[in-house]
Write a protein that holds these residues in place. Structure first.
Motif, PDB file in Angstrom:
ATOM      1  N   ASN A   8       1.013  -1.298   0.068  1.00 51.65           N
ATOM      2  CA  ASN A   8       0.058  -0.038  -0.039  1.00 51.65           C
ATOM      3  C   ASN A   8       0.839   1.368   0.004  1.00 51.65           C
ATOM      4  O   ASN A   8       0.397   2.212   0.724  1.00 51.65           O
ATOM      5  CB  ASN A   8      -0.978  -0.037   1.174  1.00 51.65           C
ATOM      6  CG  ASN A   8      -2.019  -1.172   1.350  1.00 51.65           C
ATOM      7  OD1 ASN A   8      -2.291  -1.463  -0.004  1.00 51.65           O
ATOM      8  ND2 ASN A   8      -2.483  -1.561   2.360  1.00 51.65           N
ATOM      9  N   GLY A   9       1.806   1.270  -0.860  1.00 48.32           N
ATOM     10  CA  GLY A   9       2.774   2.464  -0.888  1.00 48.32           C
ATOM     11  C   GLY A   9       3.858   2.452   0.261  1.00 48.32           C
ATOM     12  O   GLY A   9       4.819   3.270   0.185  1.00 48.32           O
ATOM     13  N   THR A  10       3.899   1.588   1.172  1.00 44.65           N
ATOM     14  CA  THR A  10       4.880   1.705   2.096  1.00 44.65           C
ATOM     15  C   THR A  10       6.142   0.849   1.745  1.00 44.65           C
ATOM     16  O   THR A  10       5.817  -0.557   1.646  1.00 44.65           O
ATOM     17  CB  THR A  10       4.371   1.263   3.576  1.00 44.65           C
ATOM     18  OG1 THR A  10       3.401   2.090   3.976  1.00 44.65           O
ATOM     19  CG2 THR A  10       5.376   1.102   4.586  1.00 44.65           C
ATOM     20  N   LEU A  76       1.791   1.709  10.231  1.00 52.02           N
ATOM     21  CA  LEU A  76       2.471   0.526  10.942  1.00 52.02           C
ATOM     22  C   LEU A  76       1.525  -0.460  11.162  1.00 52.02           C
ATOM     23  O   LEU A  76       1.719  -1.585  10.800  1.00 52.02           O
ATOM     24  CB  LEU A  76       3.034   1.103  12.252  1.00 52.02           C
ATOM     25  CG  LEU A  76       3.761  -0.170  12.997  1.00 52.02           C
ATOM     26  CD1 LEU A  76       4.663  -0.971  11.984  1.00 52.02           C
ATOM     27  CD2 LEU A  76       4.383   0.326  14.259  1.00 52.02           C
ATOM     28  N   GLU A  77       0.175  -0.008  11.678  1.00 51.00           N
ATOM     29  CA  GLU A  77      -0.900  -0.992  11.735  1.00 51.00           C
ATOM     30  C   GLU A  77      -1.341  -1.628  10.418  1.00 51.00           C
ATOM     31  O   GLU A  77      -1.615  -2.955  10.494  1.00 51.00           O
ATOM     32  CB  GLU A  77      -2.331  -0.388  12.281  1.00 51.00           C
ATOM     33  CG  GLU A  77      -3.446  -1.090  12.276  1.00 51.00           C
ATOM     34  CD  GLU A  77      -3.674  -1.972  13.271  1.00 51.00           C
ATOM     35  OE1 GLU A  77      -4.657  -2.724  13.513  1.00 51.00           O
ATOM     36  OE2 GLU A  77      -2.671  -2.373  13.980  1.00 51.00           O
ATOM     37  N   ASP A  78      -1.509  -0.920   9.401  1.00 53.62           N
ATOM     38  CA  ASP A  78      -1.755  -1.369   8.131  1.00 53.62           C
ATOM     39  C   ASP A  78      -0.580  -2.329   7.567  1.00 53.62           C
ATOM     40  O   ASP A  78      -0.939  -3.338   7.125  1.00 53.62           O
ATOM     41  CB  ASP A  78      -1.663  -0.179   6.876  1.00 53.62           C
ATOM     42  CG  ASP A  78      -2.880   0.685   7.349  1.00 53.62           C
ATOM     43  OD1 ASP A  78      -3.862   0.061   8.069  1.00 53.62           O
ATOM     44  OD2 ASP A  78      -3.142   1.710   6.925  1.00 53.62           O
ATOM     45  N   LEU A  79       0.498  -2.018   7.846  1.00 50.86           N
ATOM     46  CA  LEU A  79       1.709  -2.654   7.304  1.00 50.86           C
ATOM     47  C   LEU A  79       1.871  -4.275   7.985  1.00 50.86           C
ATOM     48  O   LEU A  79       1.859  -5.426   7.253  1.00 50.86           O
ATOM     49  CB  LEU A  79       3.042  -2.287   7.563  1.00 50.86           C
ATOM     50  CG  LEU A  79       4.228  -2.776   7.341  1.00 50.86           C
ATOM     51  CD1 LEU A  79       4.302  -3.023   5.756  1.00 50.86           C
ATOM     52  CD2 LEU A  79       5.551  -1.958   7.674  1.00 50.86           C
ATOM     53  N   ASP A  86       1.005 -10.566  14.279  1.00 54.43           N
ATOM     54  CA  ASP A  86       0.164 -10.126  15.095  1.00 54.43           C
ATOM     55  C   ASP A  86       0.730  -9.115  16.197  1.00 54.43           C
ATOM     56  O   ASP A  86      -0.170  -8.381  16.712  1.00 54.43           O
ATOM     57  CB  ASP A  86      -0.473 -11.450  15.637  1.00 54.43           C
ATOM     58  CG  ASP A  86      -1.048 -12.545  14.882  1.00 54.43           C
ATOM     59  OD1 ASP A  86      -1.861 -11.806  13.909  1.00 54.43           O
ATOM     60  OD2 ASP A  86      -1.088 -13.683  15.130  1.00 54.43           O
ATOM     61  N   HIS A  87       1.889  -9.268  16.466  1.00 55.82           N
ATOM     62  CA  HIS A  87       2.301  -8.467  17.441  1.00 55.82           C
ATOM     63  C   HIS A  87       4.001  -8.566  17.323  1.00 55.82           C
ATOM     64  O   HIS A  87       4.726  -9.155  16.653  1.00 55.82           O
ATOM     65  CB  HIS A  87       2.326  -9.121  18.826  1.00 55.82           C
ATOM     66  CG  HIS A  87       2.577 -10.547  19.055  1.00 55.82           C
ATOM     67  ND1 HIS A  87       1.704 -11.557  18.902  1.00 55.82           N
ATOM     68  CD2 HIS A  87       3.627 -11.064  19.297  1.00 55.82           C
ATOM     69  CE1 HIS A  87       2.110 -12.516  19.205  1.00 55.82           C
ATOM     70  NE2 HIS A  87       3.245 -12.405  19.552  1.00 55.82           N
ATOM     71  N   PHE A 103       1.585   4.135  18.703  1.00 62.43           N
ATOM     72  CA  PHE A 103       1.041   2.913  18.389  1.00 62.43           C
ATOM     73  C   PHE A 103       0.632   2.239  19.763  1.00 62.43           C
ATOM     74  O   PHE A 103      -0.191   1.353  20.059  1.00 62.43           O
ATOM     75  CB  PHE A 103       1.934   2.454  17.646  1.00 62.43           C
ATOM     76  CG  PHE A 103       1.648   0.979  17.034  1.00 62.43           C
ATOM     77  CD1 PHE A 103       0.964   0.821  15.711  1.00 62.43           C
ATOM     78  CD2 PHE A 103       1.804  -0.204  17.658  1.00 62.43           C
ATOM     79  CE1 PHE A 103       0.699  -0.324  15.351  1.00 62.43           C
ATOM     80  CE2 PHE A 103       1.261  -1.622  17.236  1.00 62.43           C
ATOM     81  CZ  PHE A 103       0.701  -1.349  16.016  1.00 62.43           C
ATOM     82  N   ALA A 104       1.629   2.409  20.817  1.00 56.65           N
ATOM     83  CA  ALA A 104       1.300   1.292  21.984  1.00 56.65           C
ATOM     84  C   ALA A 104       0.207   1.882  22.766  1.00 56.65           C
ATOM     85  O   ALA A 104      -0.568   1.085  23.486  1.00 56.65           O
ATOM     86  CB  ALA A 104       2.550   1.508  23.029  1.00 56.65           C
TER      87      ALA A 104
END
Length: 265
Positions: A8-10, A76-79, A86-87, A103-104
């Motif tokens: 997605n572009g990343t 980052l979530e999308d990546l 998962d983590h 993020f955290a």
């Protein structure tokens, strides 16, 4: 050397065994994923290492909307979602150390451990206004207007003289940024600390906060403040170095990163 791939572009690169725990590396303002190259060999012996370019940096696409910590956290979530991770543990430098805290706060269940490197935090009201004004002033001249002063803040004088190739590379990284996007991201670096002070919800992950003794923008006092606001967090201050000490003497940082990861992941 792994090839750069895209989601997605990343733009991202993956190192190490895919069965190992995942460690994500987030670079700072104006930089790119390749700043981590001198750390990856050691990290990838025990971990799957994921390094990527923030929106508007390196090989990644421009930000889809106005940059913010939440946008970068969502990137980052999308990546992670696309790579079916998962983590992970997240190592963030400077702006990256703000993004991993955001993020955290937003996706705590996906974080195993945090490492916050040379990242800013609460300033006095006067200093906060000055930093924000300097960020707004970047809109006039872009990164080129302040690059030489910036390099003097990032590296020790001896390193600037003895390692011209590294200095040239870092200068080029910064100057290759789109001036308008760089200015927007610098505003995030300046203003975003406001949403990280005494974080709500609180961050409750094993955390190591590091900076350099002579980092004028991400000071030892700031690192201690970050750690004091995260239960159980530890602080390491690396003597003598400045903001980009992790490029100047990478092993001084990598040994602490690995020690923290080994104990918390």
């Amino acid at each position: 050397m792994p090839m750069t791939e895209f989601v997605n572009g990343t733009a991202y690169e993956s190192y190490g065994d895919h069965l190992h725990p995942v460690v994500v590396l987030i670079h700072g303002l104006g930089l790119r994923k390749s700043m981590w190259r001198s750390h990856i060999d050691l990290l990838s012996k025990s971990y799957r290492v994921l390094a990527y370019d923030l929106y508007g940096h390196g090989e990644s696409v421009a930000p889809p909307v106005q940059p913010s910590l939440r946008l970068f956290a969502q990137q980052l979530e999308d990546l992670l979602n696309q790579l079916k991770i998962d983590h992970c543990a997240i190592v963030g430098f400077s702006l990256g150390g703000m993004i991993n805290r955001r993020f955290a706060m937003d996706w705590a269940n996906r974080v195993t451990s945090l490492l916050v490197l040379n990242s800013p935090h609460e300033r006095t009201p006067d200093e906060q206004l000055k930093v924000e004004q300097r960020a707004l002033n970047t809109q006039d001249g872009g990164p080129a207007a302040t690059i030489e002063t910036t390099l003097k803040r990032w590296f020790t004088p001896d390193f600037i003289v003895s390692q011209p190739a590294v200095i040239k590379q870092v200068r080029n990284w910064v100057l290759n940024n789109d001036p308008a996007i760089y200015a927007q991201c610098r505003w995030v670096l300046a203003n975003g600390v406001r949403e990280l002070i005494r974080p709500t919800p609180p961050i409750c992950k094993p955390t190591l906060v590091m900076t350099s003794e002579n980092d004028s923008g991400s000071t030892p006092a700031m690192s201690h403040s970050i750690a004091n606001e995260i239960a159980g967090a530890k602080t390491v201050i690396v003597p003598r170095l400045q903001h980009l000490g992790l490029l100047e003497e990478p092993n001084r940082f990598t040994e602490h990163i690995i020690s923290h990861l080994d104990a918390s992941v």
